[in-house]
Design an enzyme around this catalytic site. Structure first.
Site, PDB file in Angstrom:
ATOM      1  N   GLU A 124       0.886  -1.175   0.000  1.00  0.00           N
ATOM      2  CA  GLU A 124       0.000   0.000   0.000  1.00  0.00           C
ATOM      3  C   GLU A 124       0.918   1.217   0.000  1.00  0.00           C
ATOM      4  O   GLU A 124       1.442   1.606   1.047  1.00  0.00           O
ATOM      5  CB  GLU A 124      -0.874   0.013   1.264  1.00  0.00           C
ATOM      6  CG  GLU A 124      -1.735  -1.222   1.460  1.00  0.00           C
ATOM      7  CD  GLU A 124      -2.968  -1.218   0.581  1.00  0.00           C
ATOM      8  OE1 GLU A 124      -3.247  -0.184  -0.067  1.00  0.00           O
ATOM      9  OE2 GLU A 124      -3.639  -2.251   0.514  1.00  0.00           O
ATOM     10  N   CYS A 163      -2.167   9.547   1.951  1.00  0.00           N
ATOM     11  CA  CYS A 163      -1.758   8.927   0.689  1.00  0.00           C
ATOM     12  C   CYS A 163      -2.775   9.243  -0.396  1.00  0.00           C
ATOM     13  O   CYS A 163      -2.425   9.297  -1.571  1.00  0.00           O
ATOM     14  CB  CYS A 163      -1.582   7.433   0.871  1.00  0.00           C
ATOM     15  SG  CYS A 163      -2.996   6.644   1.612  1.00  0.00           S
TER      16      CYS A 163
HETATM   17  P1  NAD Z   1       8.442   4.810   4.817  1.00  0.00           P
HETATM   18  O1  NAD Z   1       8.389   3.949   3.612  1.00  0.00           O
HETATM   19  O2  NAD Z   1       9.632   5.668   5.000  1.00  0.00           O
HETATM   20  O3  NAD Z   1       8.334   3.922   6.155  1.00  0.00           O
HETATM   21  C1  NAD Z   1       7.247   3.061   6.395  1.00  0.00           C
HETATM   22  C2  NAD Z   1       7.678   1.985   7.380  1.00  0.00           C
HETATM   23  O4  NAD Z   1       8.672   1.159   6.782  1.00  0.00           O
HETATM   24  C3  NAD Z   1       8.272   2.491   8.683  1.00  0.00           C
HETATM   25  O5  NAD Z   1       7.766   1.722   9.751  1.00  0.00           O
HETATM   26  C4  NAD Z   1       9.764   2.225   8.505  1.00  0.00           C
HETATM   27  O6  NAD Z   1      10.476   2.047   9.709  1.00  0.00           O
HETATM   28  C5  NAD Z   1       9.739   0.949   7.712  1.00  0.00           C
HETATM   29  N1  NAD Z   1      10.961   0.673   6.929  1.00  0.00           N
HETATM   30  C6  NAD Z   1      11.774   1.560   6.330  1.00  0.00           C
HETATM   31  N2  NAD Z   1      12.748   0.913   5.659  1.00  0.00           N
HETATM   32  C7  NAD Z   1      12.537  -0.410   5.827  1.00  0.00           C
HETATM   33  C8  NAD Z   1      13.170  -1.586   5.352  1.00  0.00           C
HETATM   34  N3  NAD Z   1      14.250  -1.530   4.560  1.00  0.00           N
HETATM   35  N4  NAD Z   1      12.661  -2.784   5.700  1.00  0.00           N
HETATM   36  C9  NAD Z   1      11.546  -2.875   6.481  1.00  0.00           C
HETATM   37  N5  NAD Z   1      10.904  -1.790   6.970  1.00  0.00           N
HETATM   38  C10 NAD Z   1      11.382  -0.573   6.635  1.00  0.00           C
HETATM   39  O7  NAD Z   1       7.104   5.656   4.776  1.00  0.00           O
HETATM   40  P2  NAD Z   1       6.655   6.822   5.766  1.00  0.00           P
HETATM   41  O8  NAD Z   1       7.456   8.040   5.486  1.00  0.00           O
HETATM   42  O9  NAD Z   1       6.592   6.290   7.144  1.00  0.00           O
HETATM   43  O10 NAD Z   1       5.136   7.065   5.274  1.00  0.00           O
HETATM   44  C11 NAD Z   1       4.758   7.921   4.254  1.00  0.00           C
HETATM   45  C12 NAD Z   1       4.446   7.135   2.997  1.00  0.00           C
HETATM   46  O11 NAD Z   1       3.421   6.182   3.258  1.00  0.00           O
HETATM   47  C13 NAD Z   1       3.874   8.037   1.903  1.00  0.00           C
HETATM   48  O12 NAD Z   1       4.459   7.691   0.678  1.00  0.00           O
HETATM   49  C14 NAD Z   1       2.402   7.689   1.892  1.00  0.00           C
HETATM   50  O13 NAD Z   1       1.740   7.930   0.673  1.00  0.00           O
HETATM   51  C15 NAD Z   1       2.432   6.238   2.232  1.00  0.00           C
HETATM   52  N6  NAD Z   1       1.135   5.786   2.716  1.00  0.00           N
HETATM   53  C16 NAD Z   1       0.405   4.935   1.935  1.00  0.00           C
HETATM   54  C17 NAD Z   1      -0.846   4.524   2.357  1.00  0.00           C
HETATM   55  C18 NAD Z   1      -1.696   3.584   1.537  1.00  0.00           C
HETATM   56  O14 NAD Z   1      -2.634   3.036   2.079  1.00  0.00           O
HETATM   57  N7  NAD Z   1      -1.404   3.388   0.259  1.00  0.00           N
HETATM   58  C19 NAD Z   1      -1.349   4.978   3.578  1.00  0.00           C
HETATM   59  C20 NAD Z   1      -0.580   5.832   4.336  1.00  0.00           C
HETATM   60  C21 NAD Z   1       0.676   6.234   3.898  1.00  0.00           C
END
Ligand code: NAD
Length: 524
Positions: free
Chosen positions: A237, A271
Site C-alpha cells: 500500500e 496517501c
Molecule cells: P516509509 O516507507 O519511510 O516507512 C514506512 C515503514 O517502513 C516504517 O515503519 C519504517 O520504519 C519501515 N521501513 C523503512 N525501511 C525499511 C526496510 N528496509 N525494511 C523494512 N521496513 C522498513 O514511509 P513513511 O514516510 O513512514 O510514510 C509515508 C508514505 O506512506 C507516503 O508515501 C504515503 O503515501 C504512504 N502511505 C500509503 C498509504 C496507503 O494506504 N497506500 C497509507 C498511508 C501512507
C-alpha cells in the site's frame, strides 16, 4: 511482553519539539523470541472459533470507546494533527472497522462450496479459508493508530498471529503499553515491535508468512526485494499523487469545500489527499478565487493554540521534519518553474506548521505536480475538455485515489472508469476510505493487493482448494492405463460438449462408455 524497546531513536512532539521518549532496535534474540511467541500463539488462534476471535476483536472496540481521550492525546502528542483529524480518521474509523468486520468476517471466512465442470460430475469442490500463519505488518507515521490496528485485527480475525512494526516517527509506545495492559486482548496475538528501519528489515528477513506494508514507494521496493529472496508474499500500500477533476457544471460552494478538505485534512499527509487539481476553464477563475478565499480562512494550529484541547482547529502541524523539507522543496521548485503562489507557502518559523498552500499555473514538469508532496499543498491546473482532463490525471506514475466533480453522472462514471487508479470518488474525495466494505489499494507505483473489504480479509488467508471424490470401485478415465479406446472416448466427449451446438446424446453415450471402462479396466 507485548511492546519491546530500549533507547536511541528520539520520538518528538512536533508541536513544541519536546522529546517524548527514546526507542531503540530490539536485539536479534528479542526478535527471534517474538517470532517464536507468534508461531506458538498462532496455533491457538487457529484453533479458536471465529466467534471467539470476534469477541477478542470486540475488546479493541470497547478499549477505544473507554479510552478515546487518552488515545487522542497520545496520537496528537506524536503527530501534531488537529484533534478532529485524529478523532475522525483514527478513533472513529477504528470503531467503524471493528463494527463492520464483526458482521463481515463470518460470511467471508467460512468454507465455500465451489462449482465443478461437467467432466468432473460426481465429485465435489470446496474452498477452505485458512490462516497463513504469522503476518508482519509494517506501517507509516501518518495514521499511526489506525494503520497498526486495522490490518492487525483483520489478520487476527483470519486466524493469524500478527507482528507489527510501527513507524519510528510515531511509534505510540505509551498507547500500545496501555492497550495491552487494559484491553485484555489475547496475549501475544498481536505484538507491537517498536524500532527503526533496521528492525523492519530484520523482521522481514525472519520469514513471516506474509508482509503487509504501508509506506513509501522507495521502501516498498526495498521490502519487496527482500521478500523475493525468500518468496514471502507481500501487499504493498504505497504513495499517491491524487488528481481531482472539477467540471464546470458543479455547485461551486460545495465543491470548493470538498476539495479543500480533500487536500488539507491531516495537514495534507494522506496517501489519497488531493495533490493535483484540474479545473475546467469556464469556472476556473471563480472556483480558484473562492478556493483561495476559503483556504485563507482555515484555522491553523498556530499561533498559541493548544490543539490537544482546542477542537476548533482545522489544520494541525505536520509530523515529520523530513516531510516538511520535501514540501518546501516542491513549493520552491514550482515557484522557480513559473507557478503562481495563490496562498500559503510559508511555515511558522521554528515549527512544523505549514500554511495550507495553493499554487496556480502549475505544469507537470514541476515536482509539486508529479512527485508525492504529502503536505498541505494543491497544484492547480486548467483543462478544456474531458479527454484532456483524463489525460492529465493519468499522466502520473501513481495510481492510488482520484475524484471527479460533476452534476452529469454519466460523465462522472465515465471519467471515474477512465482514470487509472485503485480508488475513485464522484463528488467527494477520499471517502472510499471511510467505507470498510470497499477494498482499498493502488495500481501502478501505488502498489498492489487490497486492504479492507472482503479482499482485505482474504489477503491474510490461504484459499485452499479441495476436490472431494467418492471412495468407489471405479477408477478415473484419465488414470493409467492410457489406451487408444479411452483417449478416443475422451476426445468424443470433448467434441460433443465443446462443438458449436452441444451434442448431448453423443456426450451421454460416450460418458457411459467411459464409466463402464472405469469399472473394469485397470493396471494389473
Ligand atoms: P516509509 O516507507 O519511510 O516507512 C514506512 C515503514 O517502513 C516504517 O515503519 C519504517 O520504519 C519501515 N521501513 C523503512 N525501511 C525499511 C526496510 N528496509 N525494511 C523494512 N521496513 C522498513 O514511509 P513513511 O514516510 O513512514 O510514510 C509515508 C508514505 O506512506 C507516503 O508515501 C504515503 O503515501 C504512504 N502511505 C500509503 C498509504 C496507503 O494506504 N497506500 C497509507 C498511508 C501512507
Amino acid at each position: 511482553m507485548d511492546v519491546l524497546t530500549s533507547t536511541a531513536i528520539k520520538v518528538t512532539n512536533p508541536i513544541n519539539g519536546t522529546i517524548l521518549y527514546e526507542i531503540d532496535d530490539p536485539s536479534e534474540k528479542e526478535l527471534q523470541d517474538i517470532f517464536e511467541r507468534a508461531r506458538s500463539v498462532q496455533r491457538r488462534i487457529q484453533a479458536m472459533s471465529l466467534d471467539d476471535r470476534i469477541k477478542e476483536v470486540d475488546k479493541i472496540l470497547q478499549y477505544v470507546m473507554q479510552y478515546q481521550d487518552l488515545i487522542l492525546d497520545i496520537i496528537i502528542a506524536e503527530t501534531g494533527k488537529s484533534r478532529t483529524d485524529a478523532f475522525a480518521a483514527e478513533v472513529f474509523e477504528v470503531c467503524d472497522v471493528v463494527d463492520v468486520y464483526k458482521k463481515m468476517a463470518p460470511k467471508v471466512l467460512k468454507d465455500r462450496n465451489v462449482a465443478i465442470p461437467v467432466f468432473l460430475m460426481g465429485k465435489k469442490a470446496k474452498q477452505f479459508i485458512e490462516p497463513l500463519g504469522t503476518i508482519l505488518v509494517i506501517t507509516p507515521w501518518n495514521f499511526p493508530f489506525y494503520q497498526v490496528i486495522v490490518p492487525s485485527l483483520m489478520a487476527f480475525l483470519a486466524g493469524n498471529a500478527v507482528i507489527v512494526k510501527p513507524s519510528e516517527v510515531t511509534p505510540l509506545k505509551p498507547l500500545w503499553e496501555h492497550f495491552f495492559a487494559k484491553s485484555d486482548f489475547m496475549k501475544d496475538a498481536i505484538q507491537v515491535v517498536v524500532g527503526g528501519k533496521e528492525t523492519g528489515a530484520r523482521l522481514v528477513d525472519m520469514r513471516p508468512d506474509k508482509v503487509h506494508f504501508t509506506g513509501s514507494v522507495r521502501t516498498g521496493k526495498r521490502i519487496m526485494e527482500a521478500c523475493s529472496k525468500q518468496l514471502i508474499a507481500i501487499d504493498l500500500e504505497l504513495g499517491g499523487k491524487d488528481p481531482s477533476i472539477v467540471f464546470d457544471d458543479i455547485n461551486i460552494d460545495r465543491t470548493v469545500n470538498g476539495v479543500m478538505w480533500g487536500a488539507f485534512t491531516n495537514a495534507g499527509q494522506n496517501c489519497t489527499g488531493i495533490e493535483r487539481l484540474y479545473v475546467q476553464e469556464g469556472i476556473y477563475n471563480k472556483f480558484i478565487d473562492e478556493l483561495v478565499d476559503k483556504t485563507k480562512k482555515l484555522r491553523p494550529s498556530f499561533p498559541g493554540r493548544d490543539i490537544t484541547t482546542d477542537m476548533d482547529c482545522d489544520v494541525g502541524s505536520m509530523t515529520a521534519p523530513f516531510q516538511v523539507k520535501i514540501v518546501e522543496d516542491h513549493i520552491n521548485d514550482a515557484l522557480e518553474k513559473g507557478a503562481k503562489l495563490l496562498c500559503g507557502g510559508i511555515k511558522e518559523p521554528g515549527s512544523m506548521h505549514m500554511v495550507p498552500t495553493i499554487l496556480g499555473e502549475c505544469t507537470h514538469d514541476m515536482k509539486i505536480a508529479s512527485e508525492e508532496t504529502f503536505g498541505p499543498t494543491i497544484a492547480v491546473m486548467k483543462f478544456k475538455t474531458e479527454e484532456e482532463a483524463i489525460r492529465l490525471a493519468n499522466d502520473s506514475p501513481y495510481g492510488l485515489g482520484a475524484s471527479v466533480w460533476t452534476k452529469d453522472m454519466d460523465r462522472g462514471y465515465r471519467v471515474a472508469r477512465a482514470i487509472k487508479c485503485g480508488n475513485v470518488c464522484i463528488n467527494n474525495h477520499m471517502l472510499n476510505e471511510a467505507d470498510p466494505y470497499l477494498p482499498f489499494g493502488g495500481v501502478k507505483d501505488s502498489g498492489f493487493g487490497r486492504f479492507k473489504g472482503e479482499e482485505g480479509l482474504l489477503t491474510f488467508c490461504n484459499l485452499k482448494s479441495v476436490l472431494v471424490d467418492k471412495m468407489s470401485d471405479m477408477i478415473d478415465p484419465h488414470w493409467y492405463p492410457y489406451t487408444a479406446t479411452k483417449t478416443t472416448l475422451l476426445k468424443n466427449l470433448m467434441d460433443s460438449w465443446f462443438s458449436k451446438s452441444r451434442k448431448y446424446i453423443k456426450f451421454a453415450v460416450n460418458g457411459l462408455k467411459i464409466d463402464t471402462i472405469g469399472k473394469k479396466e485397470r493396471l494389473k
